[in-house]
Design a protein around this motif. Structure first.
Motif, PDB file in Angstrom:
ATOM      1  N   MET A   1      36.607  12.249 -20.564  1.00 26.33           N
ATOM      2  CA  MET A   1      35.516  13.225 -20.479  1.00 26.33           C
ATOM      3  C   MET A   1      35.305  13.794 -19.081  1.00 26.33           C
ATOM      4  O   MET A   1      35.360  14.990 -18.884  1.00 26.33           O
ATOM      5  CB  MET A   1      34.210  12.569 -20.969  1.00 26.33           C
ATOM      6  CG  MET A   1      34.257  12.117 -22.425  1.00 26.33           C
ATOM      7  SD  MET A   1      34.591  13.459 -23.587  1.00 26.33           S
ATOM      8  CE  MET A   1      33.100  14.430 -23.407  1.00 26.33           C
ATOM      9  N   ASN A   2      34.998  12.933 -18.120  1.00 29.02           N
ATOM     10  CA  ASN A   2      34.637  13.404 -16.776  1.00 29.02           C
ATOM     11  C   ASN A   2      35.498  12.716 -15.725  1.00 29.02           C
ATOM     12  O   ASN A   2      35.788  11.514 -15.849  1.00 29.02           O
ATOM     13  CB  ASN A   2      33.169  13.110 -16.463  1.00 29.02           C
ATOM     14  CG  ASN A   2      32.235  13.697 -17.499  1.00 29.02           C
ATOM     15  OD1 ASN A   2      32.494  14.774 -18.030  1.00 29.02           O
ATOM     16  ND2 ASN A   2      31.166  12.991 -17.787  1.00 29.02           N
ATOM     17  N   VAL A   3      35.850  13.466 -14.703  1.00 31.95           N
ATOM     18  CA  VAL A   3      36.690  12.929 -13.630  1.00 31.95           C
ATOM     19  C   VAL A   3      36.140  13.423 -12.286  1.00 31.95           C
ATOM     20  O   VAL A   3      35.765  14.592 -12.167  1.00 31.95           O
ATOM     21  CB  VAL A   3      38.154  13.400 -13.780  1.00 31.95           C
ATOM     22  CG1 VAL A   3      39.009  12.861 -12.636  1.00 31.95           C
ATOM     23  CG2 VAL A   3      38.736  12.992 -15.123  1.00 31.95           C
ATOM     24  N   ALA A   4      36.091  12.532 -11.311  1.00 30.54           N
ATOM     25  CA  ALA A   4      35.703  12.933  -9.951  1.00 30.54           C
ATOM     26  C   ALA A   4      36.667  12.303  -8.952  1.00 30.54           C
ATOM     27  O   ALA A   4      36.875  11.088  -8.962  1.00 30.54           O
ATOM     28  CB  ALA A   4      34.276  12.497  -9.651  1.00 30.54           C
ATOM     29  N   TRP A   5      37.257  13.139  -8.106  1.00 26.03           N
ATOM     30  CA  TRP A   5      38.187  12.687  -7.070  1.00 26.03           C
ATOM     31  C   TRP A   5      37.605  12.938  -5.693  1.00 26.03           C
ATOM     32  O   TRP A   5      36.946  13.953  -5.473  1.00 26.03           O
ATOM     33  CB  TRP A   5      39.494  13.486  -7.134  1.00 26.03           C
ATOM     34  CG  TRP A   5      40.455  13.130  -8.203  1.00 26.03           C
ATOM     35  CD1 TRP A   5      40.691  13.822  -9.367  1.00 26.03           C
ATOM     36  CD2 TRP A   5      41.380  12.030  -8.204  1.00 26.03           C
ATOM     37  NE1 TRP A   5      41.682  13.202 -10.089  1.00 26.03           N
ATOM     38  CE2 TRP A   5      42.118  12.102  -9.391  1.00 26.03           C
ATOM     39  CE3 TRP A   5      41.633  10.993  -7.306  1.00 26.03           C
ATOM     40  CZ2 TRP A   5      43.108  11.178  -9.710  1.00 26.03           C
ATOM     41  CZ3 TRP A   5      42.612  10.071  -7.628  1.00 26.03           C
ATOM     42  CH2 TRP A   5      43.343  10.176  -8.824  1.00 26.03           C
TER      43      TRP A   5
ATOM     44  N   SER B   1      35.651  17.509  -8.924  1.00 21.68           N
ATOM     45  CA  SER B   1      35.163  16.820 -10.118  1.00 21.68           C
ATOM     46  C   SER B   1      35.095  17.815 -11.261  1.00 21.68           C
ATOM     47  O   SER B   1      34.901  19.019 -11.046  1.00 21.68           O
ATOM     48  CB  SER B   1      33.795  16.191  -9.863  1.00 21.68           C
ATOM     49  OG  SER B   1      32.848  17.183  -9.540  1.00 21.68           O
ATOM     50  N   PHE B   2      35.289  17.328 -12.473  1.00 25.30           N
ATOM     51  CA  PHE B   2      35.278  18.235 -13.630  1.00 25.30           C
ATOM     52  C   PHE B   2      34.838  17.495 -14.878  1.00 25.30           C
ATOM     53  O   PHE B   2      34.914  16.265 -14.966  1.00 25.30           O
ATOM     54  CB  PHE B   2      36.652  18.884 -13.831  1.00 25.30           C
ATOM     55  CG  PHE B   2      37.795  17.931 -14.019  1.00 25.30           C
ATOM     56  CD1 PHE B   2      38.428  17.361 -12.925  1.00 25.30           C
ATOM     57  CD2 PHE B   2      38.251  17.599 -15.285  1.00 25.30           C
ATOM     58  CE1 PHE B   2      39.490  16.485 -13.093  1.00 25.30           C
ATOM     59  CE2 PHE B   2      39.322  16.735 -15.465  1.00 25.30           C
ATOM     60  CZ  PHE B   2      39.935  16.172 -14.359  1.00 25.30           C
ATOM     61  N   GLN B   3      34.356  18.297 -15.822  1.00 25.73           N
ATOM     62  CA  GLN B   3      33.894  17.773 -17.115  1.00 25.73           C
ATOM     63  C   GLN B   3      34.670  18.473 -18.228  1.00 25.73           C
ATOM     64  O   GLN B   3      34.660  19.700 -18.298  1.00 25.73           O
ATOM     65  CB  GLN B   3      32.403  18.047 -17.288  1.00 25.73           C
ATOM     66  CG  GLN B   3      31.551  17.447 -16.194  1.00 25.73           C
ATOM     67  CD  GLN B   3      30.150  18.018 -16.193  1.00 25.73           C
ATOM     68  OE1 GLN B   3      29.661  18.510 -17.198  1.00 25.73           O
ATOM     69  NE2 GLN B   3      29.502  17.952 -15.052  1.00 25.73           N
ATOM     70  N   MET B   4      35.286  17.678 -19.075  1.00 24.59           N
ATOM     71  CA  MET B   4      36.070  18.254 -20.182  1.00 24.59           C
ATOM     72  C   MET B   4      35.159  18.364 -21.403  1.00 24.59           C
ATOM     73  O   MET B   4      35.120  17.516 -22.270  1.00 24.59           O
ATOM     74  CB  MET B   4      37.300  17.390 -20.429  1.00 24.59           C
ATOM     75  CG  MET B   4      38.263  17.472 -19.238  1.00 24.59           C
ATOM     76  SD  MET B   4      39.748  16.487 -19.396  1.00 24.59           S
ATOM     77  CE  MET B   4      39.095  14.872 -19.007  1.00 24.59           C
TER      78      MET B   4
END
Lengths: 147, 194
Positions: free
Chosen positions: B118-122, A88-91
């Motif tokens: 903005m936010n991504v979760a896999w 998971s990441f936040q840009m």
């Protein structure tokens, strides 16, 4: 010639260990590659006028490029027998043309896991020389045990 | 692209109507192929033979080339993004019509038409192999207003997508948060009105 990727085992990993990481220069060629590789043609990622009309100072690199860079950091590290379980990441900040970005990471924990593979948690991130960390991220990966 | 509405916008009405809505399950435009994987790897200078070299990959624990994890969503979708009404449209191999823009993001009403992801979760559950036919369904998990520098009334959209292979096996889930905003000239014009 096939590139060889060293196979790390769960037993090789130490808490606090840093990943090797890598660097990209976000030049004009890399900008085109982000569109080709991601197939994301939203103009805010390649059309400066469109980006400025929306209030941005510059075009910025897209999600496909960002997650591919973070994913490569992990898949390089786990080797061809490993598995990326979660990422998971936040840009939070943007990577823009002429930035030099660094993909980095550190091991935050390890556990026995299940299914015959060991589990490792990591903090990973992208940073650039202009604004520092742009994309904080977390991951959980599985590694084979040493025979 | 987001469906920006002109005039009055009622976020509570949008929330009441849209949260929990789910798309039909639709197939990816094509089965998983080598060349999109090659382009993806080229983008980030990824030379991993598990993704690029069939001869090498057949002797690994996966038994063949697999998709890089984050490319799973691409293979479950229609192709290039955003849909343009051009060559990305048409019929899938299964005969299903591709309905532009084919996603909740294109249908939920917003204030502005510009996007920032903005936010991504896999989370990944099973390998995706060459020839697999993926499909997916998406639920609107949340929609809300939250101010950003560019727009004090930006509308944020959270989606949850589940991706399956041809055996109905869940291969990945993706939670995505993006925001939609108005152009600065539109925001300034509204401020002048009041």
């Amino acid at each position: 010639m096939t590139t060889q990727i060293a196979q790390r085992t769960w037993e090789d990993v130490t808490d606090g260990e840093e990943l090797d990481g890598f660097v990209f220069e976000l030049d004009a060629t890399k900008m085109v590659e982000q569109v080709s590789g991601s197939q994301d043609f939203y103009p805010v990622h390649h059309d400066t006028d469109f980006a400025r009309e929306a209030g941005h100072a510059e075009i910025f690199y897209n999600t496909g490029f960002t997650q591919a860079t973070l994913s490569r950091l992990l898949t390089d590290w786990v080797g061809t027998d490993g598995w990326v379980k979660k990422m998971s990441f936040q840009m939070r900040k943007m990577n823009i043309p002429n930035d030099k970005i660094h993909a980095k990471g550190v091991v935050t924990g390890k556990s026995e896991g299940d299914g015959g593979m060991g589990e490792v948690t990591l903090d990973i991130w992208l940073e650039n020389d202009r604004v520092g960390i742009t994309t904080p991220a977390e991951a959980t990966v599985l590694l084979p045990h040493r025979d | 692209m987001p469906k920006a509405v002109e005039g009055d916008y009622d976020i509570e009405a949008v929330r009441a109507e849209w949260i929990g809505k789910k798309t039909p399950r639709t197939s990816g435009r094509y089965p998983v192929e080598y060349d999109p994987i090659r382009r993806h790897c080229h983008m980030v200078e990824d030379e991993n033979p598990l993704f690029l070299d069939p001869e090498f990959a057949k002797d690994t624990v996966y038994g063949g080339v697999i998709s890089p994890p984050v490319l799973t969503g691409y293979f479950a979708g229609d192709g290039a993004w955003p849909p343009t009404g051009g060559p990305t449209q048409g019929k899938r191999r299964s005969g299903e019509e591709i309905e532009p823009p084919g996603s909740i993001i294109g249908d939920v009403p917003t204030r502005g038409e510009r996007l920032i992801n903005m936010n991504v979760a896999w989370e990944y559950f099973a390998p995706v192999r060459i020839g697999d036919q993926l499909s997916s369904e998406t639920v609107l998990a949340d929609v809300f207003e939250k101010s950003i520098r560019l727009d004090p009334k930006a509308v944020w959209i959270v989606t949850e997508r589940r991706i399956f292979n041809q055996n109905d096996e869940l291969v990945a889930t993706n939670t995505n948060t993006l925001l939609t905003h108005r152009r600065p000239d539109v925001v300034a014009a509204e401020a002048e009105e009041y």
